[in-house]
Scaffold this motif. Structure first.
Motif, PDB file in Angstrom:
ATOM      1  N   GLU A  83      28.774  30.372  31.825  1.00 47.36           N
ATOM      2  CA  GLU A  83      30.186  30.004  31.946  1.00 47.36           C
ATOM      3  C   GLU A  83      31.065  31.134  31.440  1.00 47.36           C
ATOM      4  O   GLU A  83      32.077  31.486  32.065  1.00 47.36           O
ATOM      5  N   ALA A  87      33.493  33.443  33.806  1.00 50.05           N
ATOM      6  CA  ALA A  87      34.936  33.422  33.551  1.00 50.05           C
ATOM      7  C   ALA A  87      35.480  34.832  33.352  1.00 50.05           C
ATOM      8  O   ALA A  87      36.617  35.130  33.741  1.00 50.05           O
ATOM      9  N   ASP A  90      36.772  37.641  36.274  1.00 49.53           N
ATOM     10  CA  ASP A  90      38.156  37.814  36.711  1.00 49.53           C
ATOM     11  C   ASP A  90      38.843  38.998  36.044  1.00 49.53           C
ATOM     12  O   ASP A  90      39.868  39.473  36.531  1.00 49.53           O
ATOM     13  N   ARG A 113      27.524  25.934  40.892  1.00 47.69           N
ATOM     14  CA  ARG A 113      28.532  25.740  39.850  1.00 47.69           C
ATOM     15  C   ARG A 113      27.933  25.950  38.467  1.00 47.69           C
ATOM     16  O   ARG A 113      28.564  26.549  37.581  1.00 47.69           O
ATOM     17  N   SER A 118      32.731  26.949  36.056  1.00 45.89           N
ATOM     18  CA  SER A 118      33.687  25.938  36.516  1.00 45.89           C
ATOM     19  C   SER A 118      35.002  26.536  36.997  1.00 45.89           C
ATOM     20  O   SER A 118      35.784  25.843  37.659  1.00 45.89           O
ATOM     21  N   THR A 119      35.279  27.801  36.688  1.00 44.83           N
ATOM     22  CA  THR A 119      36.564  28.394  37.081  1.00 44.83           C
ATOM     23  C   THR A 119      36.454  29.292  38.313  1.00 44.83           C
ATOM     24  O   THR A 119      37.466  29.797  38.790  1.00 44.83           O
ATOM     25  N   THR A 120      35.241  29.500  38.825  1.00 48.37           N
ATOM     26  CA  THR A 120      35.070  30.360  39.992  1.00 48.37           C
ATOM     27  C   THR A 120      35.380  29.593  41.270  1.00 48.37           C
ATOM     28  O   THR A 120      34.791  28.538  41.504  1.00 48.37           O
TER      29      THR A 120
END
Length: 304
Positions: A83, A87, A90, A113, A118-120
């Motif tokens: 995770e 993250a 980015d 996932r 969870s943010t991709t």
């Protein structure tokens, strides 16, 4: 004097202090990634997914697993790090994930996932061609591809058997650390991207062997592979490739680059049969996890 027993309030204050320390360390790690990104940017090495380091990431996770002793389940430890790693992508380039879902099945969505966070941003594609279009439209897109199956209507791996610089390559295999308690334990996937695979120290290479015969003898192919010094096994076949020949997806232990002399030896051994052999990628061998008193073992070979 009796030993002091901490109160719940004391323990909760200790947890708050630890949380603050963890958050401070996460901030420091993000800053270190920013400096890495700035260095890569100055060197012009952030283009076309070059910031992806699948080999380096595998080494990080293996090291963490080796030093893990107690506390969190190993699968949870890896999920936390994945995770964080995802993250922080980015900070280098906007990453996307296209999930190959044949038969409109979203079964591998959660698998993707779990690994890419969870943010991709993610999208579901019911054909391999749709995944390839997504990668072509956005070079920072990863494709999470269903493993080849007998009789499938559209095979994705022959699409990778070109030598153009922008041809996607296999860079990973999922799950990297299986969670035996999860419903995804029986699933698997290959990850493709427009970035070269990277050696991790324990890898497998995927090669597409192009044969001039529609149904070549597997025994003969195995013999030729062995003669060339390649301990490979066939994962999938595509018959009737449009020219009367066939293609075979071969998995070979170890890391190989395009131009490996052993591939030339394979073709030279019987040029009437073998027309070409193209490396379509390599992946770090996943960690096989057996949770018995939180013990971790690494299974030998190419099978997770």
């Amino acid at each position: 004097m009796s030993e002091h027993i901490p109160s719940l309030a004391d323990l909760r204050r200790e947890i708050d202090v630890l949380d603050d320390q963890i958050q401070d360390l996460l901030r420091r790690r993000a800053e270190a990634v920013r400096r890495v990104a700035a260095t890569k940017q100055s060197q012009g090495s952030l283009d076309n997914g070059a910031f992806l380091r699948p080999g380096r990431e595998a080494q990080i996770l293996r090291r963490l697993m080796e030093r893990h002793r107690q506390g969190l389940p190993p699968a949870a430890l890896v999920r936390i790090w994945r995770e964080m790693i995802s993250a922080l992508y980015d900070l280098q380039a906007p990453l996307k994930v296209a999930v190959h879902a044949p038969n409109k099945s979203a079964a591998r969505w959660d698998l993707a996932r779990d690994f890419y966070g969870s943010t991709t941003p993610m999208q579901l594609c019911n054909t391999a061609t749709a995944v390839m279009r997504a990668i072509s439209a956005h070079p920072m897109t990863l494709g999470v591809m269903a493993p080849p199956e007998e009789g499938e209507r559209e095979s994705w791996w022959p699409m990778l058997a070109g030598r153009a610089n922008d041809t996607p390559r296999v860079i990973a295999k999922l799950p990297f650390v299986p969670n035996p308690r999860g419903r995804l334990a029986e699933l698997g996937a290959f990850v493709i991207a427009r970035t070269p695979p990277e050696e991790s120290g324990e890898d497998c290479t995927l090669v597409v062997v192009v044969a001039n015969e529609e149904a070549p003898s597997m025994a003969r192919l195995s013999t030729l592979l062995a003669q060339a010094g390649l301990d490979g096994r066939v994962l999938a076949q595509q018959h009737g490739a449009g020219d009367g020949g066939s293609r075979m997806l071969v998995e070979i232990p170890g890391f190989m680059a395009e131009g490996d002399a052993r591939l030339a030896a394979l073709i030279a051994a019987e040029p009437g049969l073998i027309a070409d052999a193209v490396v379509i990628g390599a992946y770090p061998v996943p960690v096989a996890e057996v949770i018995v008193s939180l013990s971790v073992t690494v299974e030998e070979g190419c099978q997770p």
